[in-house]
Enzyme design. Structure first.
Site, PDB file in Angstrom:
ATOM      1  N   HIS A 195     -10.977  -6.238   8.145  1.00 17.00           N
ATOM      2  CA  HIS A 195     -10.042  -7.369   8.188  1.00 17.00           C
ATOM      3  C   HIS A 195     -10.324  -7.954   9.622  1.00 17.00           C
ATOM      4  O   HIS A 195     -10.664  -7.206  10.540  1.00 17.00           O
ATOM      5  CB  HIS A 195      -8.619  -6.897   8.018  1.00 17.00           C
ATOM      6  CG  HIS A 195      -8.427  -6.280   6.611  1.00 17.00           C
ATOM      7  ND1 HIS A 195      -8.826  -6.939   5.479  1.00 17.00           N
ATOM      8  CD2 HIS A 195      -7.984  -5.165   6.321  1.00 17.00           C
ATOM      9  CE1 HIS A 195      -8.588  -6.127   4.511  1.00 17.00           C
ATOM     10  NE2 HIS A 195      -8.394  -4.941   4.913  1.00 17.00           N
ATOM     11  N   THR A 200      -4.002  -7.106   2.765  1.00 11.59           N
ATOM     12  CA  THR A 200      -3.222  -7.131   1.740  1.00 11.59           C
ATOM     13  C   THR A 200      -1.889  -7.869   2.276  1.00 11.59           C
ATOM     14  O   THR A 200      -1.111  -8.626   1.500  1.00 11.59           O
ATOM     15  CB  THR A 200      -2.839  -5.866   1.391  1.00 11.59           C
ATOM     16  OG1 THR A 200      -3.928  -5.181   0.687  1.00 11.59           O
ATOM     17  CG2 THR A 200      -1.449  -5.938   0.197  1.00 11.59           C
ATOM     18  N   ASN A 207       0.725  -1.307  -0.066  1.00 10.42           N
ATOM     19  CA  ASN A 207      -0.028   0.007  -0.124  1.00 10.42           C
ATOM     20  C   ASN A 207       0.710   1.453  -0.057  1.00 10.42           C
ATOM     21  O   ASN A 207       0.644   2.122   0.823  1.00 10.42           O
ATOM     22  CB  ASN A 207      -1.000  -0.109   1.050  1.00 10.42           C
ATOM     23  CG  ASN A 207      -1.939  -1.131   0.870  1.00 10.42           C
ATOM     24  OD1 ASN A 207      -2.206  -1.394  -0.229  1.00 10.42           O
ATOM     25  ND2 ASN A 207      -2.333  -1.747   2.194  1.00 10.42           N
ATOM     26  N   ASN A 227      -3.698  -0.442  -2.881  1.00  9.94           N
ATOM     27  CA  ASN A 227      -5.139  -0.645  -2.802  1.00  9.94           C
ATOM     28  C   ASN A 227      -6.020   0.680  -3.580  1.00  9.94           C
ATOM     29  O   ASN A 227      -5.707   1.930  -3.298  1.00  9.94           O
ATOM     30  CB  ASN A 227      -5.848  -0.704  -1.457  1.00  9.94           C
ATOM     31  CG  ASN A 227      -5.576  -2.066  -0.691  1.00  9.94           C
ATOM     32  OD1 ASN A 227      -5.255  -3.017  -1.525  1.00  9.94           O
ATOM     33  ND2 ASN A 227      -5.669  -2.303   0.541  1.00  9.94           N
ATOM     34  N   PRO A 228      -7.003   0.532  -4.246  1.00  9.60           N
ATOM     35  CA  PRO A 228      -7.793   1.524  -4.954  1.00  9.60           C
ATOM     36  C   PRO A 228      -8.568   2.457  -3.896  1.00  9.60           C
ATOM     37  O   PRO A 228      -8.531   3.750  -4.259  1.00  9.60           O
ATOM     38  CB  PRO A 228      -9.029   0.710  -5.278  1.00  9.60           C
ATOM     39  CG  PRO A 228      -8.383  -0.739  -5.918  1.00  9.60           C
ATOM     40  CD  PRO A 228      -7.435  -1.158  -4.639  1.00  9.60           C
TER      41      PRO A 228
END
Length: 318
Positions: A293, A245, A136, A158-159
């Site tokens: 998460h 991630t 990230n 990450n978007p």
């Protein structure tokens, strides 16, 4: 010749201690289960790696390529019941062949962004790895070098970060490109096909890199691999809404690396040895969204693999 100036080191903030009694007990219990005298258990490593490969096959499936996703094929989003057809325009943004096929690295470092890395002095050890995974788009300069290193072979984005920090690349793009230059010619791994609204911004990343002549190499996570990886970790007892991630990178590394060292993974707000307060990330204290998460459960799984000699989980200073 004037000698080069030393790299400025970030000054440490004074340590604070806001530790509840129960928190100290929990951390103490966790550290009792942490194997201090670690050594690799080859049989356990090979067994786990074989299970991971059989289910996920990251060597061939982790990244979308022109070989595994030709024009006319369909990609199934890993988080939405939706498909996208590969047309020539989309196909042109895919890497030609898998960069990891039939290749392994001797030592790999997977670097999380946890506050435990602040003042850790782990930079040199991280940079000594043959291949370094980062998550990230983390900052690596301005004094962080000594603690997290600078070497990067693969970094994820990450978007959500692209939307929140870089206005989905709909505004000025130079700040984003300058951040990318931090990672030189590494792979930039994007989860473009999790949700329908992620693909456009990830494609803009590929176009931006090309337009600015940036050396970084954008690639996309294969949603089929993510689906299989979720199923694999479900069998190991993990049932989150979505894997972090970091866990994805650890999983990938276990397939392509002989020796995996993991840094910056610690789900508590106090240090495991000094018990002083930690920020959420080594560079800021912005908390993750709740319910996305399950970091403590993921950490338990990493601890289990550490104690089994499958990977080395680094806690504390180096």
């Amino acid at each position: 010749m004037t000698p080069p100036l030393p790299v400025p080191q970030k000054k440490s903030a004074p340590k604070t201690f806001n530790l509840c009694k129960e928190c100290k007990k929990v951390i103490g219990k966790v550290m009792q289960n942490y194997s201090q005298n670690w050594h690799k258990q080859e049989d356990n490593y090979q067994k786990f790696r074989s299970q991971l490969r059989a289910k996920c096959n990251g060597f061939d499936k982790a990244i979308i390529t022109q070989e595994n996703s030709p024009v006319g094929s369909k990609l199934v989003y890993d988080w939405q019941k939706k498909t996208i057809k590969v047309d020539p325009k989309l196909f042109s943004t895919f890497i030609k062949e898998h960069p990891f096929s039939n290749r392994t690295w001797e030592t790999c470092a997977v670097v999380g962004n946890g506050g435990i890395l602040a003042d850790s002095g782990c930079g040199r050890m991280i940079d000594s790895a043959q291949f370094v995974f980062r998550c990230n788009l983390p900052p690596l300069k301005n004094g962080y070098e000594r603690h997290v290193g600078t070497k990067t072979d693969l970094v994820t984005a990450n978007p959500s970060i692209l939307r929140e920090k870089y206005a989905s690349l709909m505004d000025r793009r130079r700040p984003f490109v300058e951040r990318l230059r931090t990672y030189s010619n590494s792979l930039l791994l994007l989860p473009a096909f999790s949700f329908g609204y992620d693909a456009p911004v990830c494609l803009r990343v590929a176009y931006t890199v090309e337009d600015f002549g940036c050396p970084i190499r954008p690639v996309y996570f294969n949603p089929e691999y993510i689906i299989n990886l979720h199923a694999f970790w479900h069998t190991q007892g993990l049932q989150p809404k979505r894997m972090s991630t970091g866990l994805m990178m650890v999983s990938f590394a276990l397939e392509v690396c002989e020796n995996v060292h993991v840094y910056g993974f610690w789900p508590f707000i106090n240090h495991p040895y000094g018990f002083y307060d930690l920020t959420h990330h080594y560079y800021d204290d912005v908390k993750a969204k709740k319910g996305v998460h399950t970091m403590p459960v993921e950490f338990e799984l990493l601890m289990k693999l550490h104690n089994q000699g499958v990977l080395k989980l680094h806690l504390g200073d180096c």
